[in-house]
Write a protein that holds these residues in place. Sequence first.
Motif, PDB file in Angstrom:
ATOM      1  N   VAL A 508      32.566  42.511  44.746  1.00  0.00           N
ATOM      2  CA  VAL A 508      32.126  43.779  44.165  1.00  0.00           C
ATOM      3  C   VAL A 508      31.957  43.602  42.659  1.00  0.00           C
ATOM      4  CG1 VAL A 508      32.715  46.202  43.814  1.00  0.00           C
ATOM      5  CG2 VAL A 508      33.347  45.050  45.953  1.00  0.00           C
ATOM      6  N   ALA A 509      30.852  44.088  42.119  1.00  0.00           N
ATOM      7  CA  ALA A 509      30.582  43.956  40.686  1.00  0.00           C
ATOM      8  C   ALA A 509      31.694  44.594  39.868  1.00  0.00           C
ATOM      9  CB  ALA A 509      29.240  44.599  40.351  1.00  0.00           C
ATOM     10  N   SER A 510      32.066  43.918  38.777  1.00  0.00           N
ATOM     11  CA  SER A 510      33.137  44.448  37.912  1.00  0.00           C
ATOM     12  C   SER A 510      33.053  43.809  36.538  1.00  0.00           C
ATOM     13  CB  SER A 510      34.511  44.159  38.527  1.00  0.00           C
ATOM     14  OG  SER A 510      34.752  42.763  38.580  1.00  0.00           O
ATOM     15  N   VAL A 511      33.655  44.491  35.571  1.00  0.00           N
ATOM     16  CA  VAL A 511      33.790  43.967  34.207  1.00  0.00           C
ATOM     17  C   VAL A 511      35.269  43.819  33.909  1.00  0.00           C
ATOM     18  CG1 VAL A 511      33.333  44.362  31.762  1.00  0.00           C
ATOM     19  CG2 VAL A 511      31.641  45.076  33.466  1.00  0.00           C
ATOM     20  N   THR A 512      35.699  42.622  33.545  1.00  0.00           N
ATOM     21  CA  THR A 512      37.109  42.347  33.257  1.00  0.00           C
ATOM     22  C   THR A 512      37.265  42.131  31.753  1.00  0.00           C
ATOM     23  OG1 THR A 512      37.387  41.281  35.408  1.00  0.00           O
ATOM     24  CG2 THR A 512      39.043  40.797  33.715  1.00  0.00           C
ATOM     25  N   ASN A 513      38.132  42.938  31.138  1.00  0.00           N
ATOM     26  CA  ASN A 513      38.294  42.886  29.686  1.00  0.00           C
ATOM     27  C   ASN A 513      39.507  42.080  29.221  1.00  0.00           C
ATOM     28  OD1 ASN A 513      36.022  44.570  29.131  1.00  0.00           O
ATOM     29  ND2 ASN A 513      37.238  46.353  29.712  1.00  0.00           N
ATOM     30  N   ARG A 514      40.374  41.674  30.151  1.00  0.00           N
ATOM     31  CA  ARG A 514      41.551  40.923  29.727  1.00  0.00           C
ATOM     32  C   ARG A 514      41.159  39.523  29.260  1.00  0.00           C
ATOM     33  NH1 ARG A 514      42.979  37.412  33.943  1.00  0.00           N
ATOM     34  NH2 ARG A 514      42.091  37.986  35.976  1.00  0.00           N
ATOM     35  N   LEU A 515      42.023  38.881  28.484  1.00  0.00           N
ATOM     36  CA  LEU A 515      41.764  37.535  27.982  1.00  0.00           C
ATOM     37  C   LEU A 515      41.642  36.538  29.130  1.00  0.00           C
ATOM     38  CD1 LEU A 515      44.214  37.206  24.932  1.00  0.00           C
ATOM     39  CD2 LEU A 515      41.722  37.225  24.828  1.00  0.00           C
ATOM     40  N   THR A 516      40.548  35.788  29.137  1.00  0.00           N
ATOM     41  CA  THR A 516      40.379  34.713  30.112  1.00  0.00           C
ATOM     42  C   THR A 516      39.902  33.461  29.391  1.00  0.00           C
ATOM     43  OG1 THR A 516      38.112  35.425  30.605  1.00  0.00           O
ATOM     44  CG2 THR A 516      39.883  36.273  32.018  1.00  0.00           C
ATOM     45  N   SER A 517      40.050  32.328  30.064  1.00  0.00           N
ATOM     46  CA  SER A 517      39.789  31.039  29.423  1.00  0.00           C
ATOM     47  C   SER A 517      39.003  30.114  30.341  1.00  0.00           C
ATOM     48  CB  SER A 517      41.120  30.381  29.045  1.00  0.00           C
ATOM     49  OG  SER A 517      40.978  29.007  28.737  1.00  0.00           O
ATOM     50  N   HIS A 518      38.348  29.118  29.723  1.00  0.00           N
ATOM     51  CA  HIS A 518      37.693  28.060  30.505  1.00  0.00           C
ATOM     52  C   HIS A 518      38.687  27.371  31.443  1.00  0.00           C
ATOM     53  CE1 HIS A 518      33.761  28.337  29.092  1.00  0.00           C
ATOM     54  NE2 HIS A 518      33.568  27.150  28.542  1.00  0.00           N
ATOM     55  N   LEU A 519      39.946  27.320  31.033  1.00  0.00           N
ATOM     56  CA  LEU A 519      40.958  26.653  31.841  1.00  0.00           C
ATOM     57  C   LEU A 519      41.224  27.376  33.160  1.00  0.00           C
ATOM     58  CD1 LEU A 519      43.569  25.791  29.046  1.00  0.00           C
ATOM     59  CD2 LEU A 519      41.534  24.512  29.745  1.00  0.00           C
ATOM     60  N   ASP A 520      40.682  28.589  33.291  1.00  0.00           N
ATOM     61  CA  ASP A 520      40.930  29.397  34.499  1.00  0.00           C
ATOM     62  C   ASP A 520      39.954  29.110  35.634  1.00  0.00           C
ATOM     63  OD1 ASP A 520      42.914  30.622  33.014  1.00  0.00           O
ATOM     64  OD2 ASP A 520      41.642  32.300  32.421  1.00  0.00           O
ATOM     65  N   LEU A 521      38.841  28.434  35.345  1.00  0.00           N
ATOM     66  CA  LEU A 521      37.825  28.260  36.387  1.00  0.00           C
ATOM     67  C   LEU A 521      38.317  27.343  37.507  1.00  0.00           C
ATOM     68  CD1 LEU A 521      34.975  28.837  37.418  1.00  0.00           C
ATOM     69  CD2 LEU A 521      34.202  26.807  36.146  1.00  0.00           C
ATOM     70  N   VAL A 522      38.968  26.236  37.153  1.00  0.00           N
ATOM     71  CA  VAL A 522      39.439  25.302  38.182  1.00  0.00           C
ATOM     72  C   VAL A 522      40.427  25.966  39.136  1.00  0.00           C
ATOM     73  CG1 VAL A 522      40.794  23.203  38.567  1.00  0.00           C
ATOM     74  CG2 VAL A 522      38.940  23.205  36.895  1.00  0.00           C
TER      75      VAL A 522
END
Length: 614
Positions: A508-522
Motif C-alpha cells: 500500500v502506498a505510504s510516506v515514511t518520515n522517520r530516519l532511514t539509511s542505505h544500511l537498511d536496504l539489505v
Amino acid sequence: MVSSSNNYKEKVSQLISWGHWFSFFNIIAAMLLGTRYIVYSEWPTTLWGQLYLVFSWVGHFGFLVFGFYILILFPASFLIPSQRLMRLFAVLVGTVGLTALLLDTYAYESLDLHLSPLVFDLLLSGERTELNARWQYLFVTVPIIFLLQLVLSEWLWRKLRKLTRKHVGVPIAVVFGICFVSSHLMYIWADAKLYQPITAQRSNFPLSYPMTAKTFMEKHGLLDREEYKEKLNAQGVETSKAIRYPLEKVTFSNPGTGQNVLIIMIDGLRSDMITPENMPYLDAFAAQNLNYSNHYSNSNDNSNSVFGLLYGLPANYLNSVRSSAASPLLITTLEKRGYHFGLFGNERMAEDPLYADAMFTGLPLNISTKGGDGAIIDSWSTWMEEQAAQNEPWFSFIELTSVENFEESGDYKPRFTPSLGSPKTQGVSTDTLLKNSYKNAVYHIDEQLIAIFDQLVANKQLGNTIVVITANHGTEFNETGTNSWGASSNYSKYQLQVPMIIHWPESVASVTNRLTSHLDLVPTLMESLLNVSTPASTYSSGASLFEATPKRRWLLAGNDSDIVMIQPKSTTVVDKYGNYRVYNQRYQKLNSEKPKLSTLMQAMHEIKRFNQPD
C-alpha cells in the motif's frame, strides 16, 4: 659570596644528577605502562615489524619522558633553590605524567583513541555509563602513583652518590638514543616503501610522530612518486583489519518469495529534487508506492555509499571487505537461489575495483562506454527481454550518471534556462547556471526512467518485481555557506539526504518520515524477500525498512576516517584522531555542543562490531 655561589652550583649539580636518575626510572615505568598499547594493538607479523616495535617502544618512551625532563625539570633545577621543594615538584610532575599515560592506555583500549578533546569530554561527562564508571576507578591509582614517586625520589636522593660512581649514565643514554634514531630511520624506509608491518604502527603510542622523508628521497632519485601513489591507493586494502561477516551462520525459514529485484542508482540525486516540476514522473511514482522521505546515504562519496547499500555495513569496513574478497550476503544468497544477474553502468563501474573485486565478483558487468545513460538503459532493455523469455528470477543493478555529470554537455534539450552552454549568460550568476544545469540533468533522467518502467510493463515483469530507486549521495550548491560544491566535502543533508522510493508488489502506498539509511536496504530484502530467520544484527548495521520500531535517535555515516552520527537536530563528525565537531540542521558548527556519551559509544561500537578479534 664565593661560598654561596659554590653551594648553589653544587645543589644544582646534585639536582640535575638526581633528575637524570629520576627520569630514567620514570622511563622504565612509562615503558611498562606502554606494554598495554602493544597488547591492544595488532602484533606485527614480520621480523622487521617486530624489531621496529621494540626500537620504537624503547626509543619513544625514552624520548618522551626525557623530553618532559628537559622542558620542565631541568630548568626548574635552576629556579627552585630547595632540594626538598624541587623533589616534591618533580614527584607531582611524574604523578601527573604517569596518570595521564594510564588514562591514555585505557582510552586506547576502550575507544582505540589517544587522549583528545573528545576523550576528555567523555571522561568528564556526567552521564552514568559503565565506561564512565570504569574511568573514574582509574583515579584511585593516583595516590598510589604519588606514593611510589615519593619513595623513588627519597631513595634516589640517598643513593645518589653511589649511583653516580657507577658511570652507567652514558651507556644507558646511548641505548635509548640508538633505539630512537633507529626507529625513525626504519620508519623513513617503511614509509617510502609502504611497508605495512611498520607503517601500521604509526599511531600505536601517544604523541608518536614518526619521521618521513619522501620529498628528500624523491629529490635524490630514491623514490618514484608515481609508483608510490599507485601502491598507496592499494595499501588501504592491505592494511585493513580482518572482517567477520556475517557474525554467525545465516539461516532461512523458507526459500523466499522469488520476486525479481531492480535497483536503480541515480548518482548525485538529492531528495528535494523529487517534485512535479523537476521530476514529474518519479514524483507521481513515489506517490503511488513506498516513499521514505527522510532517507540518508551512509556516505558522501561514490564507492562508500554503494558499498553501504549492498552490504548493509558502515563504510569503514570497505577495505576489509575488499581485502577478504567477501561478496555481499544479499548477492551470494540470490546466487544460491538461482537468480540471473544484470549489472549495467558506464566506465566507472569498470574502473572501480569495488564492483569487480568484491561486490559482483565473478558476475559479468555490462559497461556502456558511449551513448550515456540512454545506451545503458537500451542495453538493459535487451537483457530484460531475454529474462522475460526465460521466466526465472533475476536481480538487476543500473547505475545512471547524467545527474552527477550535469556540467558536461548532454544530448538533451534544456528545460531550465539559462544554464551552462546557453548562448546568453552575461550577468547570470554561476550559482544559477549550475543549478539550472543540474535540474536539466534531473529532468532528463526522469524521462529515461519512463523507458525502464515501460519495458517492465511490456514484458509483464512489474507485478513481480521489487524496484528500488535511490542515489549514492546528494549534490550541494554551497547551501551551507562553506564554499562546498558537489559531494565528498561535508556531511550536510545536501550531500547525504537522497531519495528512497520502493515499488513492492501488492504493498500500500505510504510516506515514511522517520530516519532511514542505505544500511537498511539489505535487512529489508533479506527478511521480506528471502525470508531470513537470523537477526539482521548478525550481517548488517541497519534494520528493515518495514520494521515497526520507534523513531531512531541517530544514523551512522562517514568513511574510513570519519564517524558521522546523523540525528534529527544535529550532525556529529568525529575524525580518526578523536577530534569532533557538532553541526546544526543547516550544518553550521555549534561550538558549545558536545556529543552524548551513550550515543557516541553505540556508534563507535558499531564500527568495530564486525572486526575479526586479534
